[in-house]
Design a protein around this motif. Structure first.
Motif, short mmCIF file in Angstrom:
data_model
loop_
_atom_site.label_atom_id
_atom_site.label_comp_id
_atom_site.label_asym_id
_atom_site.label_seq_id
_atom_site.Cartn_x
_atom_site.Cartn_y
_atom_site.Cartn_z
N GLU A 262 -4.65 -5.59 -4.37
CA GLU A 262 -4.40 -7.04 -3.91
C GLU A 262 -3.37 -7.72 -4.98
OE1 GLU A 262 -8.52 -8.63 -4.58
OE2 GLU A 262 -9.18 -8.07 -2.46
N ARG B 266 -9.83 -1.98 -6.13
CA ARG B 266 -9.21 -2.73 -5.12
C ARG B 266 -8.32 -3.89 -5.58
NH1 ARG B 266 -9.67 -3.95 -0.08
NH2 ARG B 266 -9.07 -5.93 0.51
N SER C 277 0.86 -1.04 -0.02
CA SER C 277 0.07 0.00 0.22
C SER C 277 0.80 1.25 -0.14
CB SER C 277 -0.98 -0.05 1.14
OG SER C 277 -1.54 1.29 1.33
#
Length: 232
Positions: free
Chosen positions: A160, A156, A147
């Motif tokens: 991931e 998202r 992140s």
């Protein structure tokens, strides 16, 4: 008034807290804060109304003087002050680099208690950070790489994918040094000049007892602090 407008002023709770008197107040802000933090942790282990006893709301200001507030977890707490970890490239990290003034609060609504801290943020030492980073779950260490905190991302899936990529690079072997510490991963300690203890009482006659710094010293040096009461 529009029927779709939520009337939050119609939701009223008379606080049933015990408050905090001068006679009950510990001689230093560290001892009083430790007492309340310990109480919150103990309650969280037997009841479900204090799910994150170390949840710390942290306020900073940007270059235009506009405030930002967010919730982190208090990961360090001793006589030097409360501390938390974050990316130094995050919004809070960049704002603290420009202006280290900071305010934070621990709030336990179910206990009718809150602690407010005001002061200056100081970067945590690298050794202290490295020791803590190694104690985090493996997945949390991987996410620190995946992140780019506070930066925009299209979806998202990208987050991931980054997690999976770093997880493959540094698999979990059960060791503290499985995952290196990211260069931008850091943290801060609040060097307090004011600590306020709020205790809720009936009829909104709450207690607000404030330790204000009057000299050099840690949170556990009584001579460094003066106590006063503020009206609720």
């Amino acid at each position: 008034m529009d029927d779709d407008v939520l009337r939050v002023d119609a939701v009223r709770t008379d606080y049933e807290g015990e408050g905090l008197s001068e006679a009950e107040l510990a001689p230093t802000p560290w001892l009083q804060a430790r007492r309340w933090v310990d109480d919150a942790i103990a309650r969280s282990q037997v009841r479900d109304d204090v799910p994150e006893p170390a949840a710390l709301s942290v306020a900073t200001v940007d270059g235009s003087g506009r405030p930002n507030v967010r919730t982190v977890l208090m990961r360090f707490f001793d006589e030097r002050g409360p501390g938390f970890v974050t990316s130094t490239d995050s919004t809070k990290g960049l704002e603290l680099a420009g202006n280290p003034a900071i305010a934070a609060s621990l709030t336990w609504p179910a206990m009718f208690r809150a602690i407010r801290f005001r002061g200056m943020a100081e970067p945590l030492g690298r050794e202290e950070l490295t020791d803590y980073f190694g104690s985090r779950p493996w997945g949390s260490r991987i996410s620190a790489w995946a992140s780019h905190q506070s930066q925009p991302i299209s979806g998202r899936e990208g987050l991931e994918e980054a997690y999976d990529r770093y997880a493959a690079r540094w698999p979990d072997r059960g060791r503290a040094d499985d995952v290196p510490v990211p260069d931008a991963w850091g943290g801060y300690r609040i060097r307090c000049d004011e600590v306020e203890f709020w205790g809720g009482r009936r009829n909104r006659l709450h207690d607000r007892l404030v330790f204000t710094r009057v000299g050099a010293g840690s949170l556990d040096e009584a001579a460094a602090w003066q106590v006063s009461r503020r009206q609720p």
